[in-house]
Write a protein that holds these residues in place. Structure first.
Motif, PDB file in Angstrom:
ATOM      1  N   ARG A 144      38.530 -28.392  71.807  1.00 32.15           N
ATOM      2  CA  ARG A 144      37.695 -29.350  72.542  1.00 32.15           C
ATOM      3  C   ARG A 144      38.523 -30.562  72.915  1.00 32.15           C
ATOM      4  O   ARG A 144      38.284 -31.202  73.918  1.00 32.15           O
ATOM      5  CB  ARG A 144      36.500 -29.776  71.695  1.00 32.15           C
ATOM      6  CG  ARG A 144      35.501 -28.668  71.522  1.00 32.15           C
ATOM      7  CD  ARG A 144      34.313 -29.171  70.786  1.00 32.15           C
ATOM      8  NE  ARG A 144      33.397 -28.062  70.567  1.00 32.15           N
ATOM      9  CZ  ARG A 144      32.163 -28.210  70.192  1.00 32.15           C
ATOM     10  NH1 ARG A 144      31.673 -29.415  69.974  1.00 32.15           N
ATOM     11  NH2 ARG A 144      31.392 -27.172  70.015  1.00 32.15           N
ATOM     12  N   ARG A 145      39.499 -30.872  72.036  1.00 29.63           N
ATOM     13  CA  ARG A 145      40.446 -31.941  72.299  1.00 29.63           C
ATOM     14  C   ARG A 145      41.621 -31.759  71.363  1.00 29.63           C
ATOM     15  O   ARG A 145      41.512 -31.114  70.325  1.00 29.63           O
ATOM     16  CB  ARG A 145      39.826 -33.325  72.101  1.00 29.63           C
ATOM     17  CG  ARG A 145      39.412 -33.601  70.683  1.00 29.63           C
ATOM     18  CD  ARG A 145      39.056 -35.073  70.435  1.00 29.63           C
ATOM     19  NE  ARG A 145      39.129 -35.310  69.002  1.00 29.63           N
ATOM     20  CZ  ARG A 145      40.231 -35.574  68.318  1.00 29.63           C
ATOM     21  NH1 ARG A 145      41.389 -35.653  68.925  1.00 29.63           N
ATOM     22  NH2 ARG A 145      40.203 -35.756  67.011  1.00 29.63           N
ATOM     23  N   GLU A 171      41.821 -32.857  76.718  1.00 29.24           N
ATOM     24  CA  GLU A 171      40.422 -32.546  76.437  1.00 29.24           C
ATOM     25  C   GLU A 171      40.327 -31.015  76.359  1.00 29.24           C
ATOM     26  O   GLU A 171      41.299 -30.368  76.026  1.00 29.24           O
ATOM     27  CB  GLU A 171      39.527 -33.161  77.512  1.00 29.24           C
ATOM     28  CG  GLU A 171      39.525 -34.679  77.512  1.00 29.24           C
ATOM     29  CD  GLU A 171      39.059 -35.300  76.197  1.00 29.24           C
ATOM     30  OE1 GLU A 171      38.076 -34.796  75.611  1.00 29.24           O
ATOM     31  OE2 GLU A 171      39.675 -36.280  75.756  1.00 29.24           O
ATOM     32  N   LYS A 172      39.228 -30.440  76.740  1.00 28.80           N
ATOM     33  CA  LYS A 172      38.983 -29.003  76.596  1.00 28.80           C
ATOM     34  C   LYS A 172      40.115 -28.159  77.191  1.00 28.80           C
ATOM     35  O   LYS A 172      40.538 -28.387  78.313  1.00 28.80           O
ATOM     36  CB  LYS A 172      37.666 -28.644  77.270  1.00 28.80           C
ATOM     37  CG  LYS A 172      37.187 -27.249  76.944  1.00 28.80           C
ATOM     38  CD  LYS A 172      35.763 -27.053  77.401  1.00 28.80           C
ATOM     39  CE  LYS A 172      35.250 -25.688  77.072  1.00 28.80           C
ATOM     40  NZ  LYS A 172      34.889 -25.489  75.696  1.00 28.80           N
TER      41      LYS A 172
END
Length: 163
Positions: free
Chosen positions: A9-10, A24-25
């Motif tokens: 997700r990060r 981030e993703k």
């Protein structure tokens, strides 16, 4: 070459308490380079990182989309310890490429990854530095890739392109 891929997700990487890169993703990819790796190994790993289907598609069906399909970010971190052998309880790294050659090889790997994807979405840590890596796993999903030539050289077993 070996690539330990984690869907995240990060993720971020710091050196001396300073964040040097973050995403981030997408994917956090730890890269190990074998002493005998060459262009074929590099091309294989780049192709697999960009095309392995680790994400749900837009309708929620699992394992249907790649990081390219999702336009996700990729954080790459060099990690020579992926080519360890235990001698008793002590790790030995003689199968890893030496630091000078590995730096050049890693730079070529990043250039190839950026060439086949969006350059601004490919980030990396600091080669040869003591780093702290923070990740927020998504799943968790962790996949180990190994180039076919590297498996033969280092005497290991793993996935092939046909599996």
């Amino acid at each position: 070459m070996r690539a330990l891929i984690q869907r995240v997700r990060r993720a971020q990487v710091s050196v001396n308490g300073e964040i040097v890169s973050s995403i981030e993703k997408g994917l956090c990819v730890l890269i190990g380079i074998c002493r005998d790796d060459g262009p074929v190994d590099l091309e294989y790993i780049v192709r697999k990182i960009l095309n392995v289907r680790l994400f749900d598609d837009d309708s929620g069906v699992r394992w249907k989309s790649s990081v390219k399909d999702k336009q996700g970010e990729i954080l790459c971190i060099s990690q020579f310890t992926l080519y360890h052998e235990l001698k008793g309880n002590k790790p030995d790294f003689h199968n890893s490429m030496g630091p000078d050659a590995a730096r050049s090889f890693y730079d070529n790997f990043l250039a190839e990854l950026r060439k086949h994807y969006k350059s601004e979405l490919v980030k990396d840590g600091k080669f040869g530095e003591y780093m702290q890596v923070e990740i927020e796993n998504d799943g968790p999903v962790t996949i180990m890739l190994e180039s076919p030539n590297s498996k033969n050289k280092a005497g290991s077993k793993g996935e092939t392109d046909n599996e």
